[in-house]
Write a protein that holds these residues in place. Structure first.
Motif, PDB file in Angstrom:
ATOM      1  N   ILE A   1       0.849  -1.194   0.000  1.00 30.22           N
ATOM      2  CA  ILE A   1       0.000   0.000   0.000  1.00 30.22           C
ATOM      3  C   ILE A   1       0.885   1.245   0.000  1.00 30.22           C
ATOM      4  CG2 ILE A   1      -1.630   1.382   1.357  1.00 30.22           C
ATOM      5  CD1 ILE A   1      -3.021  -1.177   2.185  1.00 30.22           C
TER       6      ILE A   1
ATOM      7  N   ILE B   1       0.712   5.494  -0.065  1.00 31.33           N
ATOM      8  CA  ILE B   1      -0.225   6.578   0.243  1.00 31.33           C
ATOM      9  C   ILE B   1       0.412   7.933  -0.024  1.00 31.33           C
ATOM     10  CG2 ILE B   1      -1.606   7.664   2.062  1.00 31.33           C
ATOM     11  CD1 ILE B   1      -1.709   4.930   3.455  1.00 31.33           C
TER      12      ILE B   1
ATOM     13  N   VAL C   1      -4.795   6.684  -1.721  1.00 31.24           N
ATOM     14  CA  VAL C   1      -4.261   5.377  -1.333  1.00 31.24           C
ATOM     15  C   VAL C   1      -4.214   4.488  -2.565  1.00 31.24           C
ATOM     16  CG1 VAL C   1      -4.663   3.309   0.057  1.00 31.24           C
ATOM     17  CG2 VAL C   1      -5.104   5.566   1.032  1.00 31.24           C
TER      18      VAL C   1
ATOM     19  N   CYS D   1      -7.497   2.508   3.116  1.00 32.52           N
ATOM     20  CA  CYS D   1      -6.699   1.287   2.928  1.00 32.52           C
ATOM     21  C   CYS D   1      -7.626   0.077   2.826  1.00 32.52           C
ATOM     22  CB  CYS D   1      -5.720   1.087   4.087  1.00 32.52           C
ATOM     23  SG  CYS D   1      -4.381   2.292   4.134  1.00 32.52           S
TER      24      CYS D   1
ATOM     25  N   ILE E   1       2.743  -0.669   4.650  1.00 31.42           N
ATOM     26  CA  ILE E   1       2.171   0.601   4.192  1.00 31.42           C
ATOM     27  C   ILE E   1       3.289   1.634   4.159  1.00 31.42           C
ATOM     28  CG2 ILE E   1       0.603   2.505   4.779  1.00 31.42           C
ATOM     29  CD1 ILE E   1      -1.203   0.490   6.193  1.00 31.42           C
TER      30      ILE E   1
END
Ligand SMILES: [Zn+2]
Length: 316
Positions: free
Chosen positions: A4, A6, A15, A49, A66
């Motif tokens: 992920i 961001i 995201v 997310c 992340i």
């Protein structure tokens, strides 16, 4: 495995779910509304997310980590944003807050740094060990990649290449408090204001007609007017690219990277932007030596930040 990435901006939280081939397979976007405070902003970030996970039909177990790109200064390994004006964040434990909602490793770095990392991972600087990514936008942003990793400096504020000066004493005033900063000459904003100023001085320029008024002149108009044979636009661009090249030469003299990547909206002009920069840098090279550093344009556009953030954990 998925990752992920961001882009936590002052206006928007973006995201992205990125696969192992560096492809963004899902995205979710929401407003930041930073005046609500960090807890609320990061709760929404966690929700976004989960939104990309749901869209893809996967769960937290399928995610490696992340990574977040944020304005300002961050401590990447600790997942802390030290200071970000646009977010109104001061010493925010982003990892700690996000982990209340989503149980994954969280890393944070400056947005220009992660975008630069993206270009090194799978963009214009792919496979390079040392790179400087220069973003020509509102200001001039920079990412310094050394030995395949973001160089953040001892206190996490390195890479502010826009605030190195190219003129002493009578230079243009910069928002940072100094005068003569490179970004006052080499940002896309500087190109636009130089083009407007030239248009007032030389009202026959085609830039005015193409833009339908001086106030509408943007960076692309300068290139469009040059295509139409406009000399004023050509003069403006030449001077601008000499400013850009001057700063690029400084960077090469200090760090001698394998590659310098020019990013920002103006990089859509590709060789029309980078060919003259190469020529001007060559003219300024130390002792007239041959320019070995490759100079090219960014290729990932707005995806660079998401992709770079997504793989931040692997490059710390
Ligand atoms: Zn400055």
């Amino acid at each position: 495995m998925f990752y992920i990435g961001i882009d936590l901006g002052g206006t928007t939280i973006k995201v992205g779910l990125v696969d192992e081939n560096y492809t963004i397979v899902q995205t979710a976007v929401g407003p930041t509304l930073p005046e609500r405070g960090a807890e609320a902003v990061l709760k929404d970030t966690a929700d976004l997310c989960f939104e990309v996970l749901n869209k893809q039909g996967i769960s937290v177990e399928d995610i490696d980590s992340i990574g977040i790109g944020s304005p300002g200064m961050a401590i990447p390994k600790e997942g802390i944003i030290k200071h970000a004006n646009n977010l109104k964040f001061d010493n925010v434990d982003v990892r700690g807050i996000l982990n209340k909602h989503i149980d994954l490793p969280v890393y944070v770095d400056n947005d220009a740094n992660v975008a630069g990392l993206g270009e090194v991972i799978c963009g214009a600087a792919k496979g390079k060990n040392s790179a400087i990514v220069v973003t020509l936008g509102t200001g001039v942003g920079g990412a310094i990649i050394l030995d395949g990793k973001i160089f953040g400096g001892a206190f996490f504020g390195a890479g502010e290449i826009g605030h190195t000066t190219i003129r002493f004493g009578d230079g243009r005033q910069c928002s940072c408090g100094r005068t003569g900063c490179w970004e006052q000459y080499a940002s896309a904003n500087a190109l636009i204001s130089d083009a407007k100023e030239a248009s007032e001085k030389f009202p026959h320029t085609k830039m005015i007609a193409i833009a339908n008024g001086i106030e509408n002149i943007n960076a692309k108009i300068v290139f469009d007017a040059i295509e139409a044979g406009d000399e004023t636009a050509q003069d403006v661009l030449n001077q601008y690219l000499k400013y850009v090249a001057h700063g690029v030469t400084n960077l090469i003299n200090v760090l001698q990277p394998e590659i310098v990547v020019i990013g920002g909206g103006v990089s859509a002009q590709k060789e029309k932007l980078t060919d003259p920069i190469k020529t001007f840098v060559q003219e300024e090279m130390y002792g007239g030596l041959k320019l070995d550093t490759e100079i090219t344009y960014a290729t990932l556009g707005n995806d660079a930040g998401i992709i770079g953030a997504a793989f931040l954990a692997k490059y710390l």
